[in-house]
Design a protein around this motif. Structure first.
Motif, PDB file in Angstrom:
ATOM      1  N   ASP A 180      39.304  35.613  42.442  1.00 46.04           N
ATOM      2  CA  ASP A 180      40.212  36.954  42.677  1.00 46.04           C
ATOM      3  C   ASP A 180      39.697  37.706  44.048  1.00 46.04           C
ATOM      4  N   PHE A 181      40.645  37.552  44.941  1.00 48.69           N
ATOM      5  CA  PHE A 181      40.102  38.136  46.393  1.00 48.69           C
ATOM      6  C   PHE A 181      39.859  39.529  46.356  1.00 48.69           C
ATOM      7  N   PHE A 182      40.426  40.504  45.316  1.00 45.81           N
ATOM      8  CA  PHE A 182      39.949  41.598  45.142  1.00 45.81           C
ATOM      9  C   PHE A 182      38.290  41.894  44.685  1.00 45.81           C
ATOM     10  N   GLN A 183      38.282  41.275  43.672  1.00 45.23           N
ATOM     11  CA  GLN A 183      36.947  41.205  43.056  1.00 45.23           C
ATOM     12  C   GLN A 183      36.072  40.620  44.041  1.00 45.23           C
ATOM     13  N   MET A 184      36.400  39.418  44.650  1.00 48.06           N
ATOM     14  CA  MET A 184      35.215  38.992  45.564  1.00 48.06           C
ATOM     15  C   MET A 184      34.894  39.701  47.049  1.00 48.06           C
ATOM     16  N   LEU A 207      45.413  38.250  43.870  1.00 51.59           N
ATOM     17  CA  LEU A 207      45.280  39.145  44.796  1.00 51.59           C
ATOM     18  C   LEU A 207      45.489  40.667  44.375  1.00 51.59           C
ATOM     19  N   ALA A 208      44.608  41.245  45.415  1.00 50.77           N
ATOM     20  CA  ALA A 208      45.176  42.641  45.598  1.00 50.77           C
ATOM     21  C   ALA A 208      44.496  43.184  46.597  1.00 50.77           C
ATOM     22  N   ASP A 209      44.582  44.332  47.245  1.00 51.57           N
ATOM     23  CA  ASP A 209      43.956  44.924  48.303  1.00 51.57           C
ATOM     24  C   ASP A 209      42.570  45.429  47.838  1.00 51.57           C
ATOM     25  N   SER A 210      41.839  46.002  48.681  1.00 53.05           N
ATOM     26  CA  SER A 210      40.462  46.624  48.376  1.00 53.05           C
ATOM     27  C   SER A 210      40.301  47.720  49.413  1.00 53.05           C
ATOM     28  N   THR A 218      47.425  48.134  51.964  1.00 54.85           N
ATOM     29  CA  THR A 218      47.104  49.182  51.498  1.00 54.85           C
ATOM     30  C   THR A 218      45.547  49.360  51.709  1.00 54.85           C
ATOM     31  N   GLY A 219      44.708  48.255  51.880  1.00 56.28           N
ATOM     32  CA  GLY A 219      43.309  48.347  52.030  1.00 56.28           C
ATOM     33  C   GLY A 219      42.755  47.632  53.364  1.00 56.28           C
ATOM     34  N   GLU A 220      41.727  47.142  52.875  1.00 53.78           N
ATOM     35  CA  GLU A 220      40.812  46.604  54.292  1.00 53.78           C
ATOM     36  C   GLU A 220      41.109  45.039  54.311  1.00 53.78           C
ATOM     37  N   VAL A 221      41.825  44.372  53.398  1.00 57.33           N
ATOM     38  CA  VAL A 221      41.693  43.011  53.720  1.00 57.33           C
ATOM     39  C   VAL A 221      42.725  42.421  54.622  1.00 57.33           C
ATOM     40  N   ASN A 222      42.778  41.707  55.367  1.00 57.31           N
ATOM     41  CA  ASN A 222      43.822  40.968  56.124  1.00 57.31           C
ATOM     42  C   ASN A 222      44.419  39.898  55.578  1.00 57.31           C
ATOM     43  N   TYR A 223      45.314  40.442  54.761  1.00 55.09           N
ATOM     44  CA  TYR A 223      46.120  39.416  53.821  1.00 55.09           C
ATOM     45  C   TYR A 223      47.132  38.363  54.865  1.00 55.09           C
ATOM     46  N   TYR A 243      48.026  43.316  41.335  1.00 53.79           N
ATOM     47  CA  TYR A 243      47.653  44.561  41.748  1.00 53.79           C
ATOM     48  C   TYR A 243      48.348  45.596  40.909  1.00 53.79           C
ATOM     49  N   GLN A 244      47.934  46.906  41.179  1.00 54.03           N
ATOM     50  CA  GLN A 244      48.555  47.952  40.920  1.00 54.03           C
ATOM     51  C   GLN A 244      49.265  48.752  41.842  1.00 54.03           C
TER      52      GLN A 244
END
Length: 263
Positions: A180-184, A207-210, A218-223, A243-244
């Motif tokens: 899980d990209f968000f978790q890791m 996946l979800a942004d963090s 919406t966050g810091e990950v360069n998806y 993601y939410q």
């Protein structure tokens, strides 16, 4: 080309669960997943009918994780719940076969104070080996997912390295990592290099942004970079949108068009 799945626990919550299959298909998704069917609909035939009517495939859901409402997130490592765990595995494998689902995630759970860490780890290894074999007989892959220690303090599995070590100890070819990209991102960062180094052991990606756990962008990950790199690695599994949505679900999917990917 990456294969994207819609997580129906997180997405399309504007609609009742059985209607989310149609909403997902209308947005172009051919694959869906969810946490567990039973809180939404005890009639498994109704879920099967809903996915068949839309021509979508259920690619993943979880084994029972204990009393979710009470905060339990897995009982696989609890020595006093071994029989309950194995009964749940058998029942869920049967459900997965009915729904045509070929991957199940096993939540490993939080560490408890009334058993030693060693006792719980030995129980976890034995239960996972049993569950991996039982699932293999039905043609279903078993997964384990590390959860980050920031939002899940006390969880028994929190990093990719721990997951790799667990796979080695279980020593069964039917056990893989759910990454899980968000978790890791919260737990360890260095996402693409970690996936690249462990790709042979990864069976499913979410996946979800963090840090907000909303849609990419919406966050810091360069998806944009991350998904391009993942496609270049020829990952053959599914990438689930867990993601939410920051707003209405359909509007939240605009990132896919902007990043040049599609369901």
């Amino acid at each position: 080309m990456l294969k994207f799945a819609a997580n129906l626990t997180f997405l399309f919550r504007e609609a009742p669960f059985l209607e989310r299959f149609a909403r997902a298909r209308q947005c172009g998704f051919r694959y869906v997943e969810f946490h567990n069917p039973y809180p939404f609909c005890e009639d498994i035939d109704a879920i099967s009918d809903a996915k068949d009517a839309q021509g979508v495939e259920i690619v993943h859901f979880n084994l029972p994780g204990g009393d979710w409402a009470a905060g339990e997130r897995g009982i696989a490592g609890w020595p006093d719940r071994c029989e309950t765990f194995r009964t749940g595995v058998s029942e869920t494998v049967a459900t997965a076969r009915t729904l045509g689902c070929r991957q199940l995630n096993c939540p490993v759970g939080y560490l408890r104070d009334d058993f030693s860490p060693g006792e719980q780890h030995r129980c976890l290894v034995e239960n996972l080996r049993w569950a991996a074999e039982h699932a293999a007989e039905a043609g279903i892959t078993l997964l384990v997912e590390p959860l980050n220690p920031v939002t899940h303090p006390g969880y028994a599995l929190t990093t990719t390295a721990q997951a790799r070590a667990l796979l080695a100890q279980v020593n069964h070819p039917n056990l893989k990592i759910q990454y899980d990209f968000f978790q890791m991102q919260r737990a360890e960062g260095d996402l693409i290099e970690t996936v690249r180094a462990n790709l042979a052991y990864v069976g499913f990606i979410q996946l979800a942004d963090s840090p907000g756990r909303h849609e990419p962008g919406t966050g810091e990950v360069n998806y944009r970079f991350l998904l391009e790199a993942l496609a270049n690695l020829d990952f053959e599994g599914y990438v689930s949108l867990e993601y939410q949505p920051s707003g209405q679900t359909e509007a939240s999917l605009e990132w896919m068009k902007a990043y040049g990917v599609r369901p």
